[in-house]
Design a protein around this motif. Structure first.
Motif, PDB file in Angstrom:
ATOM      1  N   ILE A 132       0.868  -1.172   0.000  1.00  0.00           N
ATOM      2  CA  ILE A 132       0.000   0.000   0.000  1.00  0.00           C
ATOM      3  C   ILE A 132       0.906   1.223   0.000  1.00  0.00           C
ATOM      4  N   HIS A 133       0.704   2.112  -0.955  1.00  0.00           N
ATOM      5  CA  HIS A 133       1.527   3.317  -1.065  1.00  0.00           C
ATOM      6  C   HIS A 133       0.738   4.530  -0.572  1.00  0.00           C
ATOM      7  N   PHE A 134       1.377   5.296   0.292  1.00  0.00           N
ATOM      8  CA  PHE A 134       0.820   6.540   0.803  1.00  0.00           C
ATOM      9  C   PHE A 134       1.754   7.676   0.459  1.00  0.00           C
ATOM     10  N   GLN A 135       1.212   8.883   0.483  1.00  0.00           N
ATOM     11  CA  GLN A 135       2.002  10.103   0.346  1.00  0.00           C
ATOM     12  C   GLN A 135       1.700  10.976   1.545  1.00  0.00           C
ATOM     13  N   PHE A 136       2.745  11.607   2.078  1.00  0.00           N
ATOM     14  CA  PHE A 136       2.543  12.548   3.169  1.00  0.00           C
ATOM     15  C   PHE A 136       3.109  13.885   2.730  1.00  0.00           C
ATOM     16  N   HIS A 137       2.219  14.868   2.619  1.00  0.00           N
ATOM     17  CA  HIS A 137       2.594  16.221   2.213  1.00  0.00           C
ATOM     18  C   HIS A 137       2.717  17.065   3.478  1.00  0.00           C
ATOM     19  N   ALA A 138       3.948  17.454   3.798  1.00  0.00           N
ATOM     20  CA  ALA A 138       4.218  18.170   5.046  1.00  0.00           C
ATOM     21  C   ALA A 138       4.431  19.662   4.792  1.00  0.00           C
ATOM     22  N   ILE A 139       4.146  20.442   5.823  1.00  0.00           N
ATOM     23  CA  ILE A 139       4.380  21.888   5.734  1.00  0.00           C
ATOM     24  C   ILE A 139       5.698  22.270   6.412  1.00  0.00           C
ATOM     25  N   ARG A 140       6.421  21.277   6.902  1.00  0.00           N
ATOM     26  CA  ARG A 140       7.745  21.494   7.496  1.00  0.00           C
ATOM     27  C   ARG A 140       8.588  20.259   7.275  1.00  0.00           C
ATOM     28  N   LEU A 141       9.855  20.358   7.577  1.00  0.00           N
ATOM     29  CA  LEU A 141      10.758  19.226   7.463  1.00  0.00           C
ATOM     30  C   LEU A 141      10.369  18.152   8.486  1.00  0.00           C
ATOM     31  N   ILE A 142      10.444  16.892   8.084  1.00  0.00           N
ATOM     32  CA  ILE A 142      10.061  15.789   8.951  1.00  0.00           C
ATOM     33  C   ILE A 142      11.334  15.046   9.354  1.00  0.00           C
ATOM     34  N   SER A 143      11.493  14.818  10.648  1.00  0.00           N
ATOM     35  CA  SER A 143      12.684  14.112  11.132  1.00  0.00           C
ATOM     36  C   SER A 143      12.592  12.624  10.806  1.00  0.00           C
ATOM     37  N   ASP A 144      13.734  11.963  10.821  1.00  0.00           N
ATOM     38  CA  ASP A 144      13.761  10.523  10.585  1.00  0.00           C
ATOM     39  C   ASP A 144      12.962   9.781  11.651  1.00  0.00           C
ATOM     40  N   LYS A 145      13.024  10.270  12.886  1.00  0.00           N
ATOM     41  CA  LYS A 145      12.279   9.652  13.981  1.00  0.00           C
ATOM     42  C   LYS A 145      10.774   9.741  13.728  1.00  0.00           C
ATOM     43  N   GLU A 146      10.305  10.880  13.240  1.00  0.00           N
ATOM     44  CA  GLU A 146       8.879  11.047  12.922  1.00  0.00           C
ATOM     45  C   GLU A 146       8.476  10.142  11.755  1.00  0.00           C
ATOM     46  N   LYS A 147       9.344  10.020  10.763  1.00  0.00           N
ATOM     47  CA  LYS A 147       9.060   9.139   9.624  1.00  0.00           C
ATOM     48  C   LYS A 147       8.937   7.681  10.081  1.00  0.00           C
ATOM     49  N   GLU A 148       9.862   7.256  10.934  1.00  0.00           N
ATOM     50  CA  GLU A 148       9.819   5.889  11.452  1.00  0.00           C
ATOM     51  C   GLU A 148       8.560   5.649  12.277  1.00  0.00           C
ATOM     52  N   ALA A 149       8.190   6.633  13.105  1.00  0.00           N
ATOM     53  CA  ALA A 149       6.985   6.503  13.925  1.00  0.00           C
ATOM     54  C   ALA A 149       5.749   6.383  13.041  1.00  0.00           C
ATOM     55  N   MET A 150       5.656   7.221  12.013  1.00  0.00           N
ATOM     56  CA  MET A 150       4.498   7.173  11.123  1.00  0.00           C
ATOM     57  C   MET A 150       4.409   5.817  10.436  1.00  0.00           C
ATOM     58  N   LYS A 151       5.511   5.315   9.946  1.00  0.00           N
ATOM     59  CA  LYS A 151       5.478   4.016   9.272  1.00  0.00           C
ATOM     60  C   LYS A 151       5.095   2.907  10.262  1.00  0.00           C
ATOM     61  N   SER A 152       5.601   3.002  11.484  1.00  0.00           N
ATOM     62  CA  SER A 152       5.248   2.029  12.520  1.00  0.00           C
ATOM     63  C   SER A 152       3.743   2.056  12.801  1.00  0.00           C
ATOM     64  N   TYR A 153       3.174   3.242  12.913  1.00  0.00           N
ATOM     65  CA  TYR A 153       1.740   3.373  13.171  1.00  0.00           C
ATOM     66  C   TYR A 153       0.936   2.856  11.989  1.00  0.00           C
ATOM     67  N   LEU A 154       1.370   3.184  10.780  1.00  0.00           N
ATOM     68  CA  LEU A 154       0.657   2.696   9.595  1.00  0.00           C
ATOM     69  C   LEU A 154       0.677   1.168   9.534  1.00  0.00           C
ATOM     70  N   ASN A 155       1.801   0.566   9.896  1.00  0.00           N
ATOM     71  CA  ASN A 155       1.882  -0.900   9.895  1.00  0.00           C
ATOM     72  C   ASN A 155       0.893  -1.527  10.869  1.00  0.00           C
ATOM     73  N   GLU A 156       0.521  -0.799  11.905  1.00  0.00           N
ATOM     74  CA  GLU A 156      -0.489  -1.298  12.849  1.00  0.00           C
ATOM     75  C   GLU A 156      -1.905  -1.082  12.331  1.00  0.00           C
ATOM     76  N   LEU A 157      -2.062  -0.170  11.387  1.00  0.00           N
ATOM     77  CA  LEU A 157      -3.395   0.191  10.899  1.00  0.00           C
ATOM     78  C   LEU A 157      -3.783  -0.497   9.593  1.00  0.00           C
ATOM     79  N   ILE A 158      -2.806  -1.021   8.877  1.00  0.00           N
ATOM     80  CA  ILE A 158      -3.115  -1.699   7.612  1.00  0.00           C
ATOM     81  C   ILE A 158      -3.395  -3.178   7.883  1.00  0.00           C
TER      82      ILE A 158
END
Length: 163
Positions: A126-152
């Motif tokens: 499943i491919h998602f796109q995240f359009h941010a209004i600021r720079l996203i840290s690697d930690k935030e990217k990892e957290a988002m992917k972790s949360y998505l893996n729990e939701l798919i």
């Protein structure tokens, strides 16, 4: 939508004697149930019962394997991270859908918007796109992917492209 958390919840309800339980997507359309009872055992009969239950009540398009809990380490199943309550509630809801997934992520990461891009059935991706209004840290990217893996759904993977 048959998430890992919902599936684990259903198994625990049906098999309350299982002390350790973890489900992990190993490859597309395949998930492994790792379990042990109070005696740190997983009898052959228990394996058959878990397989039958998974076949009858969990995601019908996923092939479930059942193994003793120690295989979690041997097969390098990722550690479970602590999850926000909103992710747990959504993942254990039987009403979770694409819009619900986006709503949870957008609430947790209010500095951008998650959008569904596409699903590649051949890869289970499943491919998602995240359009941010600021720079996203690697930690935030990892957290988002972790949360998505729990939701798919179990048996699927996801990728997020950040803009």
């Amino acid at each position: 939508m048959g998430t890992r958390l919902l599936s684990e919840q259903m198994i625990k309800k049906r098999f309350p004697h299982l002390r350790y339980l973890r489900i992990h997507t190993q490859e597309k359309n395949t998930a492994t149930i790792y379990a042990w009872d109070d005696d740190l055992q997983l009898a052959d009969q228990e394996i058959r019962s878990l397989k039958q239950f998974a076949s009858d009540y969990l995601n019908p398009y996923v092939c479930f394997k059942v193994k003793a809990y120690p295989y979690v380490q041997e097969e390098k199943v990722p550690q479970m991270n602590e999850l926000p309550e909103i992710v747990i509630q959504a993942a254990t809801s039987r009403k979770l859908n694409q819009d619900g997934i986006k709503a949870v992520i957008n609430r947790l990461f209010p500095f951008g918007r998650l959008n569904y891009d596409r699903y590649e059935a051949a890869e289970g991706m499943i491919h998602f796109q995240f359009h941010a209004i600021r720079l996203i840290s690697d930690k935030e990217k990892e957290a988002m992917k972790s949360y998505l893996n729990e939701l798919i759904p179990l048996g699927s993977y996801c990728e997020v492209t950040f803009y």
